[in-house]
Structure formats: C-alpha cells, structure tokens
Design a protein around this motif. Structure first.
Motif, PDB file in Angstrom:
ATOM      1  N   LYS A 102       5.068  11.955  -8.625  1.00 47.04           N
ATOM      2  CA  LYS A 102       6.384  11.334  -8.569  1.00 47.04           C
ATOM      3  C   LYS A 102       6.803  11.084  -7.127  1.00 47.04           C
ATOM      4  CE  LYS A 102       7.987  13.447 -12.882  1.00 47.04           C
ATOM      5  NZ  LYS A 102       8.961  14.394 -13.493  1.00 47.04           N
ATOM      6  N   ALA A 103       6.500  12.053  -6.259  1.00 51.72           N
ATOM      7  CA  ALA A 103       6.834  11.890  -4.841  1.00 51.72           C
ATOM      8  C   ALA A 103       6.030  10.754  -4.226  1.00 51.72           C
ATOM      9  CB  ALA A 103       6.573  13.201  -4.091  1.00 51.72           C
ATOM     10  N   ARG A 104       4.753  10.647  -4.618  1.00 54.05           N
ATOM     11  CA  ARG A 104       3.935   9.547  -4.102  1.00 54.05           C
ATOM     12  C   ARG A 104       4.475   8.197  -4.570  1.00 54.05           C
ATOM     13  NH1 ARG A 104      -0.398  13.319  -5.232  1.00 54.05           N
ATOM     14  NH2 ARG A 104      -0.684  12.422  -7.315  1.00 54.05           N
ATOM     15  N   ASN A 160       5.257   4.715 -16.517  1.00 56.41           N
ATOM     16  CA  ASN A 160       4.178   5.619 -16.113  1.00 56.41           C
ATOM     17  C   ASN A 160       3.204   5.944 -17.232  1.00 56.41           C
ATOM     18  OD1 ASN A 160       4.771   5.864 -13.473  1.00 56.41           O
ATOM     19  ND2 ASN A 160       5.515   7.952 -13.547  1.00 56.41           N
ATOM     20  N   ILE A 161       1.932   6.070 -16.878  1.00 57.05           N
ATOM     21  CA  ILE A 161       0.923   6.671 -17.741  1.00 57.05           C
ATOM     22  C   ILE A 161       0.719   8.119 -17.304  1.00 57.05           C
ATOM     23  CG2 ILE A 161      -1.482   6.636 -18.485  1.00 57.05           C
ATOM     24  CD1 ILE A 161      -1.486   3.633 -18.041  1.00 57.05           C
ATOM     25  N   GLY A 162       0.479   8.308 -16.022  1.00 53.27           N
ATOM     26  CA  GLY A 162       0.253   9.651 -15.510  1.00 53.27           C
ATOM     27  C   GLY A 162      -0.781   9.655 -14.405  1.00 53.27           C
ATOM     28  N   SER A 163      -1.496  10.739 -14.308  1.00 53.97           N
ATOM     29  CA  SER A 163      -2.520  10.895 -13.283  1.00 53.97           C
ATOM     30  C   SER A 163      -3.857  11.220 -13.939  1.00 53.97           C
ATOM     31  CB  SER A 163      -2.146  12.017 -12.302  1.00 53.97           C
ATOM     32  OG  SER A 163      -0.936  11.722 -11.646  1.00 53.97           O
ATOM     33  N   ALA A 164      -4.938  10.942 -13.210  1.00 51.74           N
ATOM     34  CA  ALA A 164      -6.288  11.228 -13.713  1.00 51.74           C
ATOM     35  C   ALA A 164      -7.088  11.956 -12.634  1.00 51.74           C
ATOM     36  CB  ALA A 164      -6.998   9.947 -14.112  1.00 51.74           C
ATOM     37  N   ILE A 177     -19.848  18.709  -8.227  1.00 51.08           N
ATOM     38  CA  ILE A 177     -20.376  17.925  -7.108  1.00 51.08           C
ATOM     39  C   ILE A 177     -19.253  17.300  -6.299  1.00 51.08           C
ATOM     40  CG2 ILE A 177     -21.853  15.973  -6.492  1.00 51.08           C
ATOM     41  CD1 ILE A 177     -23.387  16.499  -9.108  1.00 51.08           C
ATOM     42  N   GLY A 178     -18.210  16.790  -6.993  1.00 52.57           N
ATOM     43  CA  GLY A 178     -17.108  16.152  -6.270  1.00 52.57           C
ATOM     44  C   GLY A 178     -15.965  15.776  -7.203  1.00 52.57           C
ATOM     45  N   PHE A 179     -14.801  15.518  -6.596  1.00 55.96           N
ATOM     46  CA  PHE A 179     -13.604  15.153  -7.343  1.00 55.96           C
ATOM     47  C   PHE A 179     -13.069  13.804  -6.862  1.00 55.96           C
ATOM     48  CE2 PHE A 179     -13.507  19.836  -7.253  1.00 55.96           C
ATOM     49  CZ  PHE A 179     -13.347  20.122  -8.592  1.00 55.96           C
ATOM     50  N   ALA A 180     -12.213  13.199  -7.696  1.00 51.91           N
ATOM     51  CA  ALA A 180     -11.393  12.050  -7.301  1.00 51.91           C
ATOM     52  C   ALA A 180     -10.105  12.110  -8.122  1.00 51.91           C
ATOM     53  CB  ALA A 180     -12.123  10.740  -7.541  1.00 51.91           C
ATOM     54  N   THR A 181      -9.003  11.755  -7.488  1.00 50.65           N
ATOM     55  CA  THR A 181      -7.705  11.785  -8.161  1.00 50.65           C
ATOM     56  C   THR A 181      -7.033  10.422  -8.041  1.00 50.65           C
ATOM     57  OG1 THR A 181      -7.442  14.135  -7.608  1.00 50.65           O
ATOM     58  CG2 THR A 181      -5.467  12.944  -8.295  1.00 50.65           C
ATOM     59  N   PHE A 182      -6.443   9.969  -9.152  1.00 50.81           N
ATOM     60  CA  PHE A 182      -5.782   8.666  -9.197  1.00 50.81           C
ATOM     61  C   PHE A 182      -4.441   8.797  -9.914  1.00 50.81           C
ATOM     62  CE2 PHE A 182     -10.269   7.829  -8.920  1.00 50.81           C
ATOM     63  CZ  PHE A 182     -10.403   6.713  -8.118  1.00 50.81           C
ATOM     64  N   ASP A 183      -3.474   7.974  -9.516  1.00 53.79           N
ATOM     65  CA  ASP A 183      -2.219   7.809 -10.249  1.00 53.79           C
ATOM     66  C   ASP A 183      -2.249   6.468 -10.976  1.00 53.79           C
ATOM     67  OD1 ASP A 183      -1.205  10.214  -9.336  1.00 53.79           O
ATOM     68  OD2 ASP A 183      -0.185   9.296  -7.618  1.00 53.79           O
ATOM     69  N   PHE A 184      -1.633   6.432 -12.163  1.00 58.10           N
ATOM     70  CA  PHE A 184      -1.618   5.229 -12.982  1.00 58.10           C
ATOM     71  C   PHE A 184      -0.186   4.816 -13.309  1.00 58.10           C
ATOM     72  CE2 PHE A 184      -5.726   7.074 -13.767  1.00 58.10           C
ATOM     73  CZ  PHE A 184      -6.567   5.999 -14.023  1.00 58.10           C
ATOM     74  N   GLU A 185       0.049   3.531 -13.419  1.00 54.91           N
ATOM     75  CA  GLU A 185       1.276   2.994 -13.994  1.00 54.91           C
ATOM     76  C   GLU A 185       0.907   1.789 -14.858  1.00 54.91           C
ATOM     77  OE1 GLU A 185       4.372   2.168 -11.229  1.00 54.91           O
ATOM     78  OE2 GLU A 185       4.489   4.224 -10.491  1.00 54.91           O
ATOM     79  N   MET A 211      -3.705   3.858  -8.352  1.00 54.76           N
ATOM     80  CA  MET A 211      -3.539   4.252  -6.960  1.00 54.76           C
ATOM     81  C   MET A 211      -4.410   5.464  -6.662  1.00 54.76           C
ATOM     82  SD  MET A 211      -0.732   2.639  -8.201  1.00 54.76           S
ATOM     83  CE  MET A 211       0.382   3.843  -8.873  1.00 54.76           C
ATOM     84  N   PRO A 212      -5.471   5.307  -5.868  1.00 54.04           N
ATOM     85  CA  PRO A 212      -6.304   6.469  -5.535  1.00 54.04           C
ATOM     86  C   PRO A 212      -5.573   7.409  -4.593  1.00 54.04           C
ATOM     87  CG  PRO A 212      -7.038   4.549  -4.323  1.00 54.04           C
ATOM     88  CD  PRO A 212      -5.968   4.074  -5.251  1.00 54.04           C
TER      89      PRO A 212
END
Length: 421
Positions: A102-104, A160-164, A177-185, A211-212
């Motif tokens: 939400k802050a982002r 909003n959808i949320g985050s992944a 091995i690794g992560f990635a985080t994204f925000d969705f609308e 939004m990565p």
C-alpha cells in the motif's frame, strides 16, 4: 372546495334529539410549491465511485465482507509448477495488499502528482488543478485511490489484486535458489456507446499493472504472461498489448531482465480489448491468471489464479453488453453498480415532492436511496405483462405516464437504478 357539516352529540347511551346548525369549512386541494428556478447547479446524473469487495478473488486470496473482515480464508496459498530436468520448480504465492505494498502504491501515485504540480507552478498555474492521471491509465480516477480496496462506477473498476512472491527452488534438495516479488493492480473499462469507444461494436477493455519490487539475480530474468479468459458467445478479444509506465510500447510480453548494474523496477501495463458483436444482451463472465517463467530454467513455470468476475450470485465485475438502445451503437456497462438519479427540486419542485412522497408511502419505498430500494426499468426483456396479457412494451410505459398523448418517455438504457429523494 366548500363543505358543510352538522353534528348530533352522543353521550355513550343516548343521541341528541336535534341536529346542530350547519357549519361551513373549506379545503384547498392544491399544494403550493416554490416557483421553479430557470437554472440549477445540481448535476442530476452525477455518480459517486462505490467501494466494493470481490466475491471471487481466486483460491489464493481471502474474501471479505462489507466491513472488511475476512469472510472466507484463502484455500490455496501457494502453487508450484512441474519440475524441470534439473529437479527445479517455480512456485507462486499470492497475498492481499500489505502495508508495504500500500505504501509503494501511494508513493507511485505521488510521483505523477508531484510532477504535474511542478509543471503547473512553472507555468504559473494552479497546482491543485494540475494533477492528472498518467497516460497509461485506463481508468483515469483510479490512479490515486487508496490501495488495498476495490472501487467501481457504472462503467469502470476495480483497483487491487494484491502481491505475488515467486520462489525458484531445487525441489530435490529443498533449497531456495531465488525470490522475486511483484505488486498487481487491475482495471476494467466498459464503453456504453460508440461515442465512448470509437467502435461500431459494444466494447470493454481490461488492464493489468505489474510492478516488480525485487528480483534475485539467480533468476536471471522473469516473464509474466497475463491470461485473460472470456466466457462469451459473441466476443472477439485482442492479444495483450504491453507498455511501460509512460505508455510506451514494451514488447509482446511483460519481461524483466536482471542486470546487476541497474534495478529491474520498470512497471508493465498489459491491456486487452474485447468487442461484442451479438444481438439482444449478454452477461460476459471473465477470469484471470498469471503464468510466470524464469530465464534460469527452460521449462519451469507456474500459474497463479487471480479469480473471476464474481460468483454467480454477485458477478460484480461481469460486463453486460446489449444493442437495445437503437438510437446509438451497442454498448457495455457493469450492471452490478446501481445508478443514482437526483430529482432537481430547484427546477422541478412539484415532481421532486411527488417522488419523495411516493417513496415514503409505498410499501417497497421504490427508488429510495434512504431505504436502499431499487427502481426497475421495464426493458425489452421484462417478464411483466400488460392488461392484455402480452409482454410489457415501451408504449405501455409511455401511456402510463402520459395516457392522453403517448409522449415519449426517454430511457438512458439503464436496467436498475436508485433515485435519491
């Protein structure tokens, strides 16, 4: 009107033997209203943006009630795809918007506002009127709405959808091995006629914003495929068109290359157009998911289900397209949204008083916003019958309102509405 009356008293056991003299009284049967004004600042068709909760956000997200409390918890928090030849697999976990996301979103909305205000100050214009939606926005009022909620109008929504969170794991060794985080609308825009869409067909557009937030270098690169499903007998849907945050073309996919010299934080906006070429009307059900792949593996992928346009009982994001209004091209709306029509008592004091009174005394308070009671338009598909036993038609409605002249009662093509007193 002048009336006369006389009385004969009764004490509980006996009546008076004679009548009283006649007395006169008068009733004025006409109400007096203020003189109508010649102009008014009231916009009788103005609509407020409604906040709502999605009834089917997908198995990975909870559903909420009107108060914001969790109504049903997520049934599938995390999914994982098939392992590749090296025993690695990609997993996705969706979550509702968090305080951080939400802050982002708030920070992302502030950037174009600050740029617009700075431009206005430089041009010696009012900064308050300068902020406009970014060019990429499909729904121009949505960009600076509070994150974590969903909104809609008769033709536009939601938010909003949320985050992944993507997790690339070595399944055999149970090693991440690794992560990635994204925000969705998400956005939907329906066009009620040709003038709104520029098309001779009924049309609605959909948009997703990805939004990565962070991508580990071990993933090498991430591709997101937006799967927008449509259940419609008479629809043609375009391929997804991707742009960046400034609405510049961004290729055929939403792709982020992990480059150690710069952060991969460029947002991607996907948009699809659906045109309906049917006749009559059709409620169109929608569904969405996102499939992620990483450059570190040739075959590892996973798909996250982000829900549908709503349960059968709600269908809050299911467009309806029709060609009933013959004076213009076919169009589409979101019928879950309930319109408000305001009777301008400045211009029409008698009509306003009449509608208000009828809303108070009718058992169902038809059309009253106070009682949240809907007024229903008897359109071409109504099941109501006229006095001859035939389906109710527009002439029946006109002659109910103007029995002697049959004057036209214009309709805006809206099937359900709420009128405020």
């Amino acid at each position: 009107m002048l009336y006369k009356f006389r009385t004969s008293a009764f004490d509980g056991s006996l009546y008076e033997t004679t009548w009283s003299p006649w007395a006169d009284f008068r009733i004025d049967p006409y109400m007096k209203f203020p003189a109508p004004q010649t102009s008014s600042t009231i916009d009788k068709t103005a609509q407020e943006v409604d906040e709502f909760t999605r009834s089917d956000p997908g198995p990975a997200l909870p559903t909420f009630d009107a108060s914001g409390a969790v109504k049903r918890g997520a049934t599938q928090k995390r999914t994982c795809g098939q392992q590749d030849a090296q025993g690695r697999q990609l997993c996705i976990e969706l979550s509702p918007p968090t305080a951080e996301s939400k802050a982002r979103a708030h920070k992302g909305a502030e950037a174009p506002r600050e740029a617009a205000e700075a431009k206005a100050r430089k041009a010696r214009q009012s900064p308050a009127a300068a902020a406009v939606a970014p060019a990429v926005e499909l729904v121009d009022w949505c960009w600076d709405k509070a994150a974590g909620k969903d909104y809609m109008t008769r033709t536009e929504g939601p938010k909003n959808i949320g985050s992944a969170r993507l997790t690339f794991v070595d399944a055999g060794r149970d090693v991440t091995i690794g992560f990635a985080t994204f925000d969705f609308e998400q956005r939907i825009k329906a066009y009620p006629n040709k003038g709104a869409s520029g098309s001779n067909f009924a049309e609605f557009d959909q948009q997703i914003a990805i939004m990565p937030v962070s991508i580990d270098q071990a993933l090498q690169g991430v591709t997101m495929k937006w799967n927008s499903g449509t259940t419609c007998q008479s629809c043609v849907t375009s391929n997804v068109k991707w742009t960046d945050g400034q609405n510049n073309p961004a290729g055929s996919t939403a792709y982020w290359d992990v480059d150690g010299t710069r952060p991969p934080y460029g947002e991607r906006w996907g948009r699809v157009t659906t045109q309906w070429n049917g006749t009559g009307k059709e409620i169109i059900d929608l569904g969405w998911s996102v499939t992620a792949t990483v450059d570190a593996s040739d075959t590892a992928s996973d798909t996250a289900n982000s829900g549908t346009s709503g349960t059968n009982a709600m269908r809050e994001l299911a467009p309806r397209c029709d060609d009933y209004l013959k004076s213009s091209a076919p169009g589409c709306v979101l019928p879950f949204f309930k319109l408000t029509w305001t009777v301008d008592t400045n211009l029409y004091p008698a009509a306003g008083a009449y509608y208000w009174y009828m809303q108070q005394v009718l058992p169902d308070h038809a059309g009253s916003k106070r009682w949240d009671s809907l007024m229903h338009y008897l359109g071409p598909d109504t099941t109501v019958k006229n006095s001859a036993g035939n389906p109710w038609n527009t002439d029946n409605s006109r002659r109910t309102r103007w029995p002697s002249t049959g004057s036209r009662l214009r309709s805006g093509g809206c099937w359900t509405a709420t009128a405020s007193s």
